[in-house]
Enzyme design. Structure first.
Site, short mmCIF file in Angstrom:
data_model
loop_
_atom_site.label_atom_id
_atom_site.label_comp_id
_atom_site.label_asym_id
_atom_site.label_seq_id
_atom_site.Cartn_x
_atom_site.Cartn_y
_atom_site.Cartn_z
N CYS A 188 -6.23 -15.54 11.78
CA CYS A 188 -6.17 -16.05 10.41
C CYS A 188 -5.22 -17.25 10.44
O CYS A 188 -4.72 -17.63 11.49
CB CYS A 188 -5.66 -14.98 9.47
N ARG A 245 -3.46 -13.93 16.22
CA ARG A 245 -3.56 -12.47 16.03
C ARG A 245 -4.35 -11.78 17.16
O ARG A 245 -5.36 -11.13 16.94
CB ARG A 245 -4.21 -12.14 14.68
N ASP A 274 6.76 -10.57 6.20
CA ASP A 274 5.93 -10.58 4.98
C ASP A 274 6.71 -10.95 3.73
O ASP A 274 6.11 -11.11 2.67
CB ASP A 274 5.26 -9.21 4.79
N ARG A 310 -6.03 -9.59 -2.22
CA ARG A 310 -6.09 -8.75 -1.02
C ARG A 310 -4.88 -7.82 -0.97
O ARG A 310 -4.95 -6.73 -0.44
CB ARG A 310 -6.08 -9.65 0.22
N ASN A 350 -0.14 -1.95 3.48
CA ASN A 350 -0.06 -1.87 4.94
C ASN A 350 0.16 -0.46 5.46
O ASN A 350 0.19 -0.25 6.67
CB ASN A 350 1.04 -2.83 5.46
C1 EPZ Z 1 0.96 -5.87 10.46
O1 EPZ Z 1 0.06 -6.75 11.10
C2 EPZ Z 1 0.83 -6.17 8.97
N1 EPZ Z 1 -0.53 -5.91 8.53
C3 EPZ Z 1 1.21 -7.62 8.70
O2 EPZ Z 1 1.14 -7.85 7.30
C4 EPZ Z 1 2.64 -7.83 9.17
O3 EPZ Z 1 3.00 -9.18 8.97
C5 EPZ Z 1 2.75 -7.47 10.66
O4 EPZ Z 1 2.31 -6.11 10.86
C6 EPZ Z 1 4.16 -7.61 11.18
O5 EPZ Z 1 5.02 -6.80 10.47
C7 EPZ Z 1 -0.94 -4.65 8.32
O6 EPZ Z 1 -0.21 -3.70 8.52
C8 EPZ Z 1 -2.34 -4.48 7.82
P1 EPZ Z 1 1.65 -7.01 14.75
P2 EPZ Z 1 -0.26 -6.57 12.69
O7 EPZ Z 1 0.61 -6.41 15.62
O8 EPZ Z 1 -0.30 -5.14 13.02
C9 EPZ Z 1 1.29 -10.32 18.07
C10 EPZ Z 1 0.49 -8.93 5.32
O9 EPZ Z 1 0.70 -10.04 4.82
N2 EPZ Z 1 0.34 -9.40 18.72
O10 EPZ Z 1 2.97 -6.33 14.60
O11 EPZ Z 1 -1.42 -7.40 13.01
C11 EPZ Z 1 0.71 -10.90 16.80
O12 EPZ Z 1 -0.09 -12.02 17.10
C12 EPZ Z 1 0.19 -8.82 6.80
O13 EPZ Z 1 0.47 -7.85 4.68
C13 EPZ Z 1 -0.13 -9.71 19.99
O14 EPZ Z 1 0.24 -10.73 20.56
O15 EPZ Z 1 1.06 -7.24 13.30
C14 EPZ Z 1 1.95 -11.28 16.02
O16 EPZ Z 1 2.42 -12.53 16.48
C15 EPZ Z 1 0.27 -10.14 7.53
N3 EPZ Z 1 -1.02 -8.86 20.57
C16 EPZ Z 1 2.95 -10.18 16.42
O17 EPZ Z 1 2.43 -9.60 17.63
C17 EPZ Z 1 -1.45 -7.73 19.95
O18 EPZ Z 1 -2.27 -6.98 20.55
C18 EPZ Z 1 3.09 -9.08 15.38
O19 EPZ Z 1 1.83 -8.53 15.20
C19 EPZ Z 1 -0.97 -7.43 18.66
C20 EPZ Z 1 -0.06 -8.28 18.06
#
Ligand code: EPZ
Length: 415
Positions: A117, A122, A305, A397, A23
């Protein structure tokens, strides 16, 4: 082969090293779109998600070479193409990290809407709101997001939620925007620090990382650099839980202790013995241990995670444990698979109520998402009999050689 067989009941012993962070490596790779010339990344984990990102960078006109011993060399010498390929971006949500860099570099980005997913829808609304604040026109059509700006303008961006991806995408975009931009309510995850580090090394003027307000003073250009990817805190945590759940004695090296503070606290709550040195943690398992209460939160809270992996070990803890998942709306699917192995987990909305059981029994189980896969393997290491875990492609992955690392610790895992 798409399944793994895990023989339970073997206490794991020995030392294993954490790989580079998936990540962190993914946004770092995306950031090279901004960096002119050659960039070398070290300690890049060898994962299918990394290969997807490398293919995307190639499709944008960059030359990328994945070298042996976890090095990736990137040459960014030609004009960057605007469009990221549909099939690749929709196969991995993190590909959307290229949107900010392409927009900042070329003024026009056309990137497919990343898929949701199984763990949640997301959305990318927080990303898009930030791009609009920076002056981009946004159009959604035919499954693509089109971001266009003759000239981006510095802005004070407020994130409705401290989204990791949005913080990364917008920090990258703002790094080439003339003037001073701010990202308020920014995420604090260690991967943000790592991304800021490479950008600053390349000439960006960024401060306030690790606080809720990141300040970015745009510069006209950024130059290629070399950078070492931080250790994967989720993989390291998974390996520590493997030592604990099997009642073994496992040391994980090449990790960053500060990034694992939330897990350390919880393993101590369960009364596991931990020995901590600068970049090493040793965990000594116990036959009987206490349950715990977990609430997943943005960093420095407990990481979502590692939620599935903790649920696996709490399913055989004494007493009742409660897990509250506040980050994703559907991240309890592994509970149903654990129950097939004899766990006693009841789901009520975003709460899981876990009543510890004496033992788990082997069963054929299915991986639904990357971290759930790790949880099922951990449960298999504890269960009586041989657990068959289906859906290995999810695991590849995000975990470099997890079966091999567990085998090195004495586990009997075989395809
Ligand atoms: C990152 O995802 C990680 N992935 C995720 O890891 C991790 O679970 C997540 O951060 C939270 O720590 C990578 O870094 C590649 P977020 P990201 O934007 O950036 C909502 C793994 O298993 N949201 O912090 O997508 C979203 O739906 C993966 O390695 C919105 O609503 O996470 C979620 O409920 C899974 N609108 C929450 O925020 C947006 O525009 C956190 O999402 C963006 C996000």
């Amino acid at each position: 082969m798409d399944h793994l067989k895990v023989k339970g009941g073997i206490p794991l012993h020995g030392t294993v090293s954490a790989s580079g962070s998936k990540n962190s490596a993914l946004p770092l790779l995306a950031s090279t779109i901004l960096l002119d010339g050659e960039t070398v990344l070290y300690n890049v984990p060898n994962l299918s998600d990394i290969s997807v990102m490398i293919k995307i960078l190639n499709s944008l006109g960059m030359r990328v070479e994945a070298c042996p011993d976890n090095q990736v060399r990137i040459w960014n010498e030609k004009k960057i193409r605007h469009i990221a390929p549909y099939d690749l971006v929709t196969s991995m949500r993190a590909s959307f990290f290229v949107a900010g860099p392409i927009l900042a570099k070329t003024g026009f980005a056309k990137v497919p809407l990343p898929g949701g997913c199984l763990i949640g829808s997301r959305p990318i609304d927080i990303h898009l709101k930030g791009f609009a604040d920076l002056g981009a026109e946004i159009k959604l059509q035919n499954g693509f997001v089109e971001l266009r700006a003759r000239k981006l303008k510095a802005a004070r961006i407020y994130l409705d939620f401290p989204s990791v991806g949005a913080t990364e995408n917008l920090m990258m975009a703002a790094s080439l925007v003339e003037g001073v931009s701010y990202i308020e309510n920014a995420a604090l995850e260690p991967e943000i620090d790592d991304l800021a580090d490479i950008l600053i090394k390349a000439g960006a003027k960024i401060s306030g990382v690790g606080t809720r307000c990141i300040k970015i003073e745009g510069v006209p250009e950024l130059k290629g650099v070399s950078h070492h990817v931080i250790p994967d805190r989720v993989e390291a945590g998974t390996l520590l839980i493997a030592g604990a759940i099997t009642g073994g004695d496992v040391t994980v090296t090449n990790l960053n202790v500060d990034h694992l503070e939330p897990l350390i606290r919880k393993l101590k709550d369960c009364q596991f013995g931990l020995t901590i040195k600068e970049n090493t943690i040793r965990v000594i398992g116990k036959k009987e241990f206490c349950g715990a209460t977990i609430e997943t939160l943005p960093f420095p809270g407990f990481p979502t995670d590692l939620q599935a992996q903790m649920m696996a070990i709490l399913s055989v803890a004494k007493g009742t444990s409660i897990v509250k998942e506040t980050i994703f709306e559907n991240r309890f699917m592994h509970a149903y698979e654990l129950n097939r192995m004899g766990a006693d987990i009841k789901i009520d909305g975003n709460h899981a109520f876990i009543t510890g059981v004496e033992k788990l029994s082997a069963a054929p189980v299915k991986i639904t998402d990357l971290r759930a896969g790790a949880a099922l393997i951990l449960a298999g290491l504890r269960a009586e009999g041989i657990t068959v875990v289906h859906g290995l492609k999810h695991l590849r992955r995000g975990y470099q050689g997890l079966p091999e690392k567990l085998g090195h610790l004495g586990a009997s895992v075989f395809v």
